[in-house]
Design a protein around this motif. Structure first.
Motif, mmCIF file in Angstrom:
data_model
loop_
_atom_site.group_PDB
_atom_site.id
_atom_site.type_symbol
_atom_site.label_atom_id
_atom_site.label_comp_id
_atom_site.label_asym_id
_atom_site.label_seq_id
_atom_site.Cartn_x
_atom_site.Cartn_y
_atom_site.Cartn_z
ATOM 1 N N ASP A 163 15.719 -79.437 87.427
ATOM 2 C CA ASP A 163 15.130 -80.783 87.496
ATOM 3 C C ASP A 163 16.200 -81.836 87.759
ATOM 4 O O ASP A 163 15.963 -82.821 88.455
ATOM 5 C CB ASP A 163 14.401 -81.122 86.192
ATOM 6 N N THR A 218 12.844 -80.043 76.516
ATOM 7 C CA THR A 218 12.262 -78.906 77.237
ATOM 8 C C THR A 218 12.103 -77.700 76.321
ATOM 9 O O THR A 218 11.067 -77.042 76.336
ATOM 10 C CB THR A 218 13.130 -78.537 78.456
ATOM 11 N N THR A 263 15.929 -74.637 83.692
ATOM 12 C CA THR A 263 14.835 -75.467 84.205
ATOM 13 C C THR A 263 15.249 -76.934 84.201
ATOM 14 O O THR A 263 15.006 -77.668 85.170
ATOM 15 C CB THR A 263 13.555 -75.256 83.370
ATOM 16 N N THR A 264 15.892 -77.364 83.124
ATOM 17 C CA THR A 264 16.396 -78.734 83.059
ATOM 18 C C THR A 264 17.455 -78.956 84.129
ATOM 19 O O THR A 264 17.474 -80.003 84.788
ATOM 20 C CB THR A 264 16.967 -79.032 81.662
#
Length: 140
Positions: A109, A21, A105-106
């Motif tokens: 997810d 990412t 963000t990871t």
């Protein structure tokens, strides 16, 4: 009371996803960033959301969240990034924002939208962008 969840990923998979990412050259760099950001995030969460997040992550990551003492008042998103920039080598405000957003963000997810919503409900406005989401506002 939150029910026990099984982590959806391993530490290696999580940090490799952060590496991809953020475009980091090594997994060691991604691991360091992941540890630093999750440790800081752990100081901002309490209660069921904190427990659910820690349980949904690999044990190495869950421990980083659970081992922290929550702050009496969470930092704003900008203060959070600024505080982390002092702990990241060769960091500027722009690179720190990239690093924090790559990890969060990871994380989003990995844990899914429902738990991400719960986590964001405990944080001041502005964090949604760090989790890779639009900041939604209610129009009066």
């Amino acid at each position: 009371m939150p029910r026990a969840t099984v982590p959806r990923t391993t530490w290696e998979t999580l940090t490799e996803a952060v590496r991809e990412t953020g475009g980091y050259p090594t997994r060691a760099q991604a691991e360091h960033l992941t540890r630093t950001v999750l440790t800081a995030l752990g100081t901002h969460l309490t209660g069921d959301e904190r427990v659910a997040l820690a349980q949904s992550l690999p044990p190495e990551a869950g421990h980083l969240i659970a081992a922290q003492i929550p702050l009496p008042h969470p930092l704003t998103a900008r203060e959070f990034v600024d505080a982390l920039s002092t702990r990241l080598p060769d960091s500027t405000p722009a690179t720190a924002r990239w690093d924090v957003s790559s990890v969060l963000t990871t994380l989003s997810d990995t844990i899914g939208p429902a738990l991400t919503d719960q986590v964001l409900s405990q944080l001041p406005r502005g964090y949604a962008l760090l989790f890779g989401r639009a900041e939604l506002t209610v129009m009066a």
